[in-house]
Design a protein around this motif. Structure first.
Motif, mmCIF file in Angstrom:
data_model
loop_
_atom_site.group_PDB
_atom_site.id
_atom_site.type_symbol
_atom_site.label_atom_id
_atom_site.label_comp_id
_atom_site.label_asym_id
_atom_site.label_seq_id
_atom_site.Cartn_x
_atom_site.Cartn_y
_atom_site.Cartn_z
ATOM 1 N N LEU A 35 0.761 -1.265 -0.001
ATOM 2 C CA LEU A 35 -0.013 -0.091 -0.099
ATOM 3 C C LEU A 35 0.866 1.188 0.133
ATOM 4 O O LEU A 35 0.609 2.108 -0.755
ATOM 5 C CB LEU A 35 -1.087 -0.027 1.081
ATOM 6 N N GLY A 36 1.833 1.132 0.831
ATOM 7 C CA GLY A 36 2.989 2.211 0.855
ATOM 8 C C GLY A 36 3.502 2.496 -0.636
ATOM 9 O O GLY A 36 3.607 3.862 -0.956
ATOM 10 N N SER A 37 4.072 1.446 -1.309
ATOM 11 C CA SER A 37 4.490 1.489 -2.585
ATOM 12 C C SER A 37 3.676 2.217 -3.456
ATOM 13 O O SER A 37 3.913 2.937 -4.437
ATOM 14 C CB SER A 37 5.201 0.318 -3.155
ATOM 15 N N LYS A 38 2.380 1.721 -3.289
ATOM 16 C CA LYS A 38 1.325 2.493 -4.284
ATOM 17 C C LYS A 38 1.178 3.895 -4.340
ATOM 18 O O LYS A 38 1.098 4.539 -5.307
ATOM 19 C CB LYS A 38 0.012 1.386 -4.353
ATOM 20 N N THR A 39 0.822 4.065 -2.802
ATOM 21 C CA THR A 39 0.534 5.491 -2.640
ATOM 22 C C THR A 39 2.002 6.277 -3.153
ATOM 23 O O THR A 39 1.695 7.407 -3.816
ATOM 24 C CB THR A 39 0.388 5.601 -1.195
ATOM 25 N N GLU A 40 3.036 5.984 -2.587
ATOM 26 C CA GLU A 40 4.294 6.718 -3.310
ATOM 27 C C GLU A 40 4.247 6.899 -4.835
ATOM 28 O O GLU A 40 4.665 7.969 -5.389
ATOM 29 C CB GLU A 40 5.592 6.238 -2.683
#
Length: 780
Positions: free
Chosen positions: A235-240
């Motif tokens: 989720l963090g990679s997608k948001t970034e």
């Protein structure tokens, strides 16, 4: 006469002793008036009229009874050894059983697997160590632990060694039951061991199950934590990525461009697929050098049709079939090497080659025709395929050109959008794994809570101290010792009896000698078994029985001259001859008693007369019978002594004069009784047995069967007429006197009337009346 006076003196004494060549002799003279017609066997007979008893095999009961002392001795020894062994070296066995029951509520049958393992590890280290810590087991086996530290590995090894295979387990997985059995010499100790091991098994399963559940719970917790961490990272990679490329704030024109780029990309992909398929089809058609499947089917069909229409091939086939028929016919009547058969075989092979060649020619023609036909068909197909390839290529070039017109920003956005989509897919996959792991963790937490409340395994039944041993080998060993000793004793009795060549029963002499048993004379020293003064009357009655059978058993048989003999000295032949002569004389017959034992005569000592001149001088012709025959005190009985001793008695007795002397004396006397020499030591009697009317044999009760058989063979070779046998020194219970020695016999004789001697009335005799009608001789 002097000899008459000596007999009278002997009759006045109850028992007297005289010296014989074989030692001192005891004479008993007893008489009951009128006894001449008494006695005899009811229904008895002589010669062929008297049945001869057949000897059977081993009398098992008789052999055992005869040697009861051996049976008792062996039984006592073996049985005593069994009792001693059982009491000192064997102990009873107490078998107890405790029951452990389980209910499997664990995942993947974990409890069942653990319960099954408990039966295998019962003799390993885990369960015995747990059992050794049980207070009941320590009380039953105080030397097992003795206050030692059970955490010490060395102590554990020693405890396991002592408890090794002390209990066994039987696991029934279908019923969910573990049976723990223990066998010990002490019932309380066996129950304590079985119960301790049952509780140890329960504790082992609970500990193992708790460890397994805890381990699974820990693994699930780690997995849930790992899935949560991975999902958060995705989720963090997608948001970034979205923030970095500004995808979270895209305007309408950019959205339209992205939509157009996506559509163009999809259509370009479809065109590329169509072009690849059309080009592959074209290459297949152009490069197909061999016949395809449809071409092969058409060629086969056309080939079969042409074969059916080709006259040349049909002619070859007909000729081939006819040639094969001729070949089989010739093979049936001729050998394979016959010239006709070989020529016909060559004709068949030639026609077969021609047929195959014609079929190859037709096949070649058909293949060429098919190839030409399909080439025309493939030309059209190639053109159509080429057209499809060209169209697909144009579409691919069109979409490629259109995509190239889009700007670099749109392309970059499309790439980023693809990355975000891939991240979304990974996030969804990890989310599903996380949900499954989390649900498993919650289920394991519930199972752990239930296990704390109820583990599903417990001791269902404790072993109780038995009242009696289940297997007391002492009783078995004692019984086996007694039974084995009894059996061995009986077996030894049978073996001893089998190899004992002595007669087992007095009447066993009958079939061996081929003559009836006329009487049995009991041992003198056993007469004390008969109460009162009737013992001597019993012996007198035995000789009356013998006399009665000889004189009245078969009236058709008249035995004028009777020889009395025996196997060995001391078998009672002289006593038999004297008593038989006296008994017959008492019956009113005129009897001559001849001492035919020229080597060791005894009759002259018994009657107290001179031994010479006598029988030897009569045979030699030096004296006439009338000058040497002496009278006795017994009315009708006269005695002819042996005569002067000579060196070779057998040669004297072999003279023809013996037969003439016996014949001459037979004209004077009713019966002639000859006391002869024993048959086995010397041959004197061998020549006499064939000169008399009958031969009687006197045997000792201890005589062996082989001896009787040997005597029978000697008498048979001497052409003797054996008229009967008498057994001397028979045990009192085996003799005929035993039946007459009962109280009834004694009472009968005590009440028998006797004529008065002083002219008074007839009176009953006293119980101690001695019967002087028969004289018996026994050697000391």
């Amino acid at each position: 006469m002097s000899n008459n006076r000596s007999i009278q003196k002997l009759g006045q004494r109850e028992r007297g002793a005289v010296m014989t060549s074989q030692g001192p002799a005891v004479i008993q003279v007893i008489d009951i008036p009128g006894a001449g017609a008494m006695g005899g066997y009811a229904g008895g007979g002589m010669g062929g009229s008297m049945p001869v008893r057949k000897v059977g095999g081993i009398n098992i009961v008789g052999a055992i009874l005869r040697r009861w002392w051996l049976v008792v001795l062996v039984t006592a020894v073996i049985g005593g050894a069994g009792v001693f062994t059982a009491n000192n070296f064997l102990k009873p066995t107490y078998v107890v059983k405790s029951i452990v029951r389980w209910t499997d509520k664990t995942p993947d049958g974990l409890m069942t697997r653990l319960a099954g393992q408990s039966g295998e590890v019962l003799t390993s280290q885990r369960i015995p160590v747990l059992a050794a810590q049980d207070p009941d087991l320590q009380a039953a086996m105080p030397n097992l632990v003795r206050g030692r530290d059970m955490t010490d590995p060395a102590v554990q090894v020693d405890v396991v060694k002592q408890l090794k295979e002390i209990a066994v387990a039987d696991v029934d997985k279908k019923l969910g039951v573990i049976y723990i059995q223990c066998s010990r010499a002490n019932g309380a100790e066996a129950a304590a061991i079985a119960n301790a091991f049952a509780r140890a098994v329960v504790k082992f399963c609970k500990d193992e199950l708790h460890g397994e559940i805890t381990s699974l719970k820990t693994q699930l917790e780690e997995l849930v934590k790992e899935k949560r961490t991975v999902k958060a990272a995705l989720l963090g990679s997608k948001t970034e990525l979205a923030i970095q490329h500004g995808i979270d704030r895209i305007d309408p024109s950019t959205a339209n461009a992205l939509s157009m780029v996506q559509k163009m990309t999809d259509e370009q992909l479809a065109a590329r697929v169509q072009f690849a398929a059309a080009d592959a089809k074209l290459q297949q058609i152009q490069n197909g050098g061999q016949l395809r499947a449809d071409q092969k089917l058409a060629a086969i069909k056309m080939f079969e049709e042409e074969k059916a229409k080709d006259n040349v091939l049909l002619t070859y086939n007909q000729q081939y079939v006819a040639a094969m028929a001729d070949l089989e016919q010739k093979r049936a009547t001729m050998k394979e090497e016959h010239p006709e058969v070989r020529r016909q075989l060559e004709q068949v092979n030639r026609l077969k080659q021609m047929t195959l060649k014609r079929e190859a020619e037709i096949s070649s023609i058909i293949n060429n025709r098919i190839e030409a036909q399909f080439k025309l068909m493939d030309a059209k197909t190639v053109a159509e395929a080429q057209e499809k390839v060209d169209n697909a290529k144009k579409m691919l070039e069109f979409y490629t050109t259109e995509l190239a017109k889009l700007d670099e920003k749109s392309k970059k956005l499309i790439y980023v959008k693809g990355q975000i989509q891939a991240l979304d897919d990974q996030i969804a996959l990890v989310g599903r794994d996380y949900d499954v792991s989390y649900a498993g963790l919650q289920d394991m937490i519930n199972q752990e809570r239930q296990f704390r409340l109820n583990s599903g395994i417990d001791v269902a039944e404790l072993a109780q101290t038995p009242d009696a041993p289940n297997d007391d080998k002492r009783v078995k060993v004692q019984a086996a010792g007694m039974v084995g000793g009894l059996f061995l004793g009986m077996l030894l009795a049978l073996l001893v009896d089998k190899f004992d060549r002595r007669l087992r029963d007095p009447r066993d002499v009958e079939p061996l000698l081929g003559a009836p048993l006329l009487g049995t004379i009991p041992k003198i020293n056993e007469l004390k078994r008969v109460k009162g003064e009737h013992a001597r009357n019993l012996i007198a009655e035995e000789f009356r029985v013998i006399r009665t059978q000889l004189l009245f058993g078969n009236p058709e048989l008249q035995y004028k001259s009777i020889a009395i003999t025996s196997p060995q000295p001391g078998d009672g032949k002289t006593s038999l001859a004297v008593n038989l002569a006296i008994s017959i004389a008492k019956a009113g017959r005129r009897v001559l008693l001849i001492d035919g034992d020229l080597r060791k005569p005894d009759i002259h000592r018994i009657f107290n007369i001179s031994d010479s001149p006598g029988f030897a001088e009569v045979i030699a012709g030096s004296h006439e019978p009338g000058t040497v025959i002496k009278k006795s005190d017994i009315d009708g009985l006269e005695v002819l002594p042996a005569g002067t001793p000579i060196i070779r008695p057998s040669e004297l007795l072999s003279r023809p004069e013996v037969a003439r002397v016996l014949a001459a004396l037979g004209e004077v006397y009713d019966h002639i009784i000859l006391d002869t020499a024993p048959l086995l030591p010397v041959s004197d009697t061998h020549v006499l047995v064939g000169l008399v009317d009958g031969v009687m044999c006197s045997f000792s009760a201890e005589v062996e069967r082989d001896t009787v058989t040997l005597i029978q063979d000697i008498l048979r070779r001497g052409h003797a007429n054996v008229i009967g046998t008498v057994l001397n020194r028979v045990k009192y219970k085996q003799s005929g006197s035993y039946q007459r020695g009962k109280n009834a016999y004694s009472a009968y004789y005590s009440t028998t009337r006797v004529p008065p001697t002083d002219g008074s009335k007839t009176q009953l005799p006293p119980a101690s009346k001695i019967d002087p009608s028969v004289a018996t001789l026994s050697k000391h």
